[in-house]
Design an enzyme around this catalytic site. Structure first.
Site, short mmCIF file in Angstrom:
data_model
loop_
_atom_site.label_atom_id
_atom_site.label_comp_id
_atom_site.label_asym_id
_atom_site.label_seq_id
_atom_site.Cartn_x
_atom_site.Cartn_y
_atom_site.Cartn_z
N ARG A 1 0.84 -1.20 0.00
CA ARG A 1 0.00 0.00 0.00
C ARG A 1 0.87 1.26 0.00
O ARG A 1 0.53 2.26 -0.59
CB ARG A 1 -0.93 0.00 1.22
CG ARG A 1 -2.01 -1.08 1.16
CD ARG A 1 -2.87 -1.07 2.41
NE ARG A 1 -3.91 -2.09 2.38
CZ ARG A 1 -3.78 -3.31 2.90
NH1 ARG A 1 -2.65 -3.67 3.50
NH2 ARG A 1 -4.78 -4.17 2.83
N ASP B 1 -10.92 -4.64 7.72
CA ASP B 1 -9.99 -5.63 8.28
C ASP B 1 -10.74 -6.53 9.28
O ASP B 1 -10.53 -7.74 9.33
CB ASP B 1 -8.80 -4.93 8.96
CG ASP B 1 -7.98 -4.14 7.95
OD1 ASP B 1 -7.91 -4.55 6.78
OD2 ASP B 1 -7.41 -3.08 8.33
N ARG C 1 -12.97 -9.00 7.40
CA ARG C 1 -12.18 -10.15 6.91
C ARG C 1 -11.92 -11.12 8.07
O ARG C 1 -12.07 -12.34 7.94
CB ARG C 1 -10.85 -9.67 6.31
CG ARG C 1 -11.08 -8.97 4.99
CD ARG C 1 -9.79 -8.49 4.35
NE ARG C 1 -10.07 -8.02 3.02
CZ ARG C 1 -9.45 -7.00 2.42
NH1 ARG C 1 -8.49 -6.36 3.05
NH2 ARG C 1 -9.78 -6.64 1.20
N HIS D 1 -3.61 0.23 8.59
CA HIS D 1 -4.15 -0.62 7.54
C HIS D 1 -2.97 -1.15 6.72
O HIS D 1 -2.66 -0.68 5.65
CB HIS D 1 -5.09 0.22 6.66
CG HIS D 1 -5.79 -0.58 5.61
ND1 HIS D 1 -6.42 -1.76 5.88
CD2 HIS D 1 -5.98 -0.35 4.29
CE1 HIS D 1 -6.97 -2.22 4.76
NE2 HIS D 1 -6.71 -1.39 3.79
N1 LIG Z 1 -9.07 1.69 2.79
C1 LIG Z 1 -9.26 0.48 2.34
O1 LIG Z 1 -9.49 -0.45 3.08
C2 LIG Z 1 -9.24 0.25 0.84
C3 LIG Z 1 -9.82 -0.90 0.28
C4 LIG Z 1 -9.81 -1.06 -1.10
C5 LIG Z 1 -9.21 -0.10 -1.92
N2 LIG Z 1 -8.63 0.98 -1.33
C6 LIG Z 1 -8.00 2.03 -2.14
O2 LIG Z 1 -9.01 2.79 -2.79
C7 LIG Z 1 -8.47 3.39 -3.97
C8 LIG Z 1 -9.41 3.11 -5.13
O3 LIG Z 1 -9.42 1.72 -5.46
P1 LIG Z 1 -10.25 1.20 -6.74
O4 LIG Z 1 -10.11 -0.28 -6.75
O5 LIG Z 1 -11.59 1.83 -6.78
O6 LIG Z 1 -9.34 1.83 -7.92
P2 LIG Z 1 -9.82 2.20 -9.39
O7 LIG Z 1 -8.59 2.38 -10.19
O8 LIG Z 1 -10.85 1.21 -9.86
O9 LIG Z 1 -10.56 3.61 -9.22
C9 LIG Z 1 -9.91 4.78 -8.87
C10 LIG Z 1 -10.62 5.91 -9.61
O10 LIG Z 1 -10.06 7.17 -9.16
C11 LIG Z 1 -10.11 8.03 -10.26
N3 LIG Z 1 -9.25 9.19 -10.07
C12 LIG Z 1 -7.89 9.27 -10.17
N4 LIG Z 1 -7.50 10.55 -9.93
C13 LIG Z 1 -8.61 11.26 -9.66
C14 LIG Z 1 -8.85 12.62 -9.34
N5 LIG Z 1 -7.84 13.51 -9.24
N6 LIG Z 1 -10.12 13.02 -9.14
C15 LIG Z 1 -11.15 12.16 -9.24
N7 LIG Z 1 -10.98 10.84 -9.54
C16 LIG Z 1 -9.73 10.41 -9.75
C17 LIG Z 1 -9.67 7.17 -11.44
O11 LIG Z 1 -10.03 7.76 -12.69
C18 LIG Z 1 -10.43 5.88 -11.14
O12 LIG Z 1 -11.70 5.85 -11.79
C19 LIG Z 1 -7.06 2.81 -4.12
O13 LIG Z 1 -6.11 3.72 -3.60
C20 LIG Z 1 -7.10 1.55 -3.26
O14 LIG Z 1 -5.83 1.16 -2.80
C21 LIG Z 1 -8.63 1.17 0.01
#
Ligand SMILES: NC(=O)c1ccc[n+]([C@@H]2O[C@H](COP(=O)([O-])OP(=O)(O)OC[C@H]3O[C@@H](n4cnc5c(N)ncnc54)[C@H](O)[C@@H]3O)[C@@H](O)[C@H]2O)c1
Length: 308
Positions: free
Chosen positions: A88, A148, A151, A175
Site C-alpha cells: 500500500r 480488516d 475479513r 491498515h
Molecule cells: N481503505 C481500504 O481499506 C481500501 C480498500 C480497497 C481499496 N482501497 C484504495 O481505494 C483506492 C481506489 O481503489 P479502486 O479499486 O476503486 O481503484 P480504481 O482504479 O478502480 O478507481 C480509482 C478511480 O479514481 C479516479 N481518479 C484518479 N485521480 C482522480 C482525481 N484527481 N479526481 C477524481 N478521480 C480520480 C480514477 O479515474 C479511477 O476511476 C485505491 O487507492 C485503493 O488502494 C482502500
C-alpha cells in the site's frame, strides 16, 4: 432523499459504494471522477436499475465539483490501487498528489461535510486530508478497521462453520501488515473465540487477516478488493447518516489516546451524525499496545515522506 453523499472516484470501490448507498435508499449520490463519461455512464446504468430494484434515491455522474455542493458526506476513493507485488505504501506519492487536489476542491463546495477516506495508504492519506482540509478531526475518518475486522470475522466464521454475521471482532492499528487483530475482543454470539478455537488456529487467522488485501490482489492480478471495502464504507456512511452511534474500528486522529499523538490510527470509535462522537478506550495487553505503537511508527515514517 434529504441527504447527499458525494463519492469521488468512479472506479471499482467508488462505483460499488455508490451502488450500495442508493440501493439502500440512504441518500442521493453524486459520483465524480476525472475521466469524462465514466461517472456519467455508471450513474445512468445505476438509474436504469432503479425500476427493477425499486429504490428511490437518485444518482448523477459528473466531472464538475459544483455538482457536489453541500454534500453531507464525501467518500474519497480517487487514486491508484495496488498491483501484485506492490505494498500500500508504494502508492504514497501518486495518491498524495491526487488527494491534495481532491480534498481542496471537495471542501470548497461542502464546508460542513464529513469526509470518509478510502484511498491508500489509508492512515497517511487520512492524516493528509485532515491537514489539507482544515476541518476538525472528528470530520475526517479513514475506512480500514471495518474492512480488516470484516475479513477477520469471515475467517473466524469459516473456521467454525457458523454464519458470519454472528461473529464480532476487532482489528485495530494501521491498515497494513502491522494491523492488530484482537482475539480476546472477538466473539461468536458473545462467546470469546479464545474458547472456541486453538491458539494455533487463531494465529493462522490473524496472519491471514493481515494479508487479506494482498490475498485478493494476488488472485485478481489486476486491481484490488472492492466488494468488502465498499460494504465497510457504507456501514460507516449509514451510522453517520442515521445517527446510529455504532462502535466501529476506524482510522481517526489521536491526540494522546492509546498513548499516540498527532497521528491517524485505527481504534474503536462511536460514529454519529457528528462523525467521530467518541474515541472508545479499551484495555489492551502489553503486546497489543506494543503492536499499536509499531503500527503507528510505520505511519509516522510515511507522513515524514510527505514533507507537510
Ligand atoms: N481503505 C481500504 O481499506 C481500501 C480498500 C480497497 C481499496 N482501497 C484504495 O481505494 C483506492 C481506489 O481503489 P479502486 O479499486 O476503486 O481503484 P480504481 O482504479 O478502480 O478507481 C480509482 C478511480 O479514481 C479516479 N481518479 C484518479 N485521480 C482522480 C482525481 N484527481 N479526481 C477524481 N478521480 C480520480 C480514477 O479515474 C479511477 O476511476 C485505491 O487507492 C485503493 O488502494 C482502500
Amino acid at each position: 432523499m434529504d441527504k447527499k453523499v458525494t463519492v469521488v472516484g468512479a472506479g471499482f470501490v467508488g462505483a460499488t459504494c455508490a451502488r450500495r448507498i442508493i440501493e439502500k435508499d440512504l441518500a442521493d449520490v453524486v459520483l465524480i471522477d476525472i475521466i469524462e463519461g465514466l461517472p456519467q455512464g455508471r450513474a445512468l446504468d445505476l438509474m436504469e436499475s432503479a425500476p427493477v430494484e425499486g429504490y428511490s434515491a437518485q444518482i448523477i455522474g459528473t466531472n464538475d465539483y459544483n455538482d457536489t455542493k453541500n454534500s453531507d458526506i464525501v467518500v474519497i476513493t480517487a487514486g491508484i490501487a495496488r498491483k501484485p507485488g506492490m505494498s500500500r505504501d508504494d502508492l504514497l506519492q501518486t495518491n498524495a498528489k491526487i488527494i491534495k487536489d481532491v480534498v481542496t476542491k471537495v471542501v470548497s463546495q461542502s464546508p460542513n461535510a464529513i469526509l470518509i477516506m478510502v484511498t491508500n495508504p489509508l492512515d497517511v492519506i487520512s492524516y493528509l486530508a485532515y491537514k489539507v482540509s482544515g476541518f476538525k478531526p472528528n470530520r475526517i475518518i479513514g475506512m480500514a478497521g471495518v474492512l480488516d475486522s470484516a475479513r477477520y470475522r469471515y475467517f473466524i466464521a469459516e473456521a467454525l462453520g457458523v454464519t458470519p454475521h454472528l461473529v464480532h471482532a476487532f482489528v485495530l492499528g494501521g491498515h497494513g501488515d502491522s494491523m492488530v487483530p484482537l482475539p480476546h475482543y472477538s466473539t461468536v454470539n458473545g462467546i470469546p473465540i479464545t474458547q472456541l478455537l486453538s491458539r494455533k488456529k487463531i494465529d493462522e487467522i490473524n496472519e491471514r487477516t493481515k494479508n487479506g488485501g494482498a490475498e485478493i490482489v494476488a488472485l485478481l492480478k489486476t486491481g484490488s478488493a472492492y466488494y468488502a471495502p465498499s460494504a465497510s464504507v457504507v456501514e460507516m456512511v449509514k451510522s453517520i447518516l442515521l445517527n446510529e452511534n455504532k462502535i466501529l474500528p476506524c482510522c481517526v486522529y489521536l491526540n494522546g489516546e492509546y498513548g499516540l499523538k498527532d497521528i491517524y490510527c485505527g481504534v474503536p470509535v462511536r460514529l454519529s451524525k457528528n462523525g467521530v462522537e467518541e474515541i472508545v478506550k479499551i484495555d489492551l495487553t502489553k503486546e497489543e499496545l506494543a503492536s499499536l505503537n509499531k503500527s503507528s511508527d510505520a505511519v509516522k515514517e510515511n507522513i515524514k515522506k510527505l514533507n507537510l
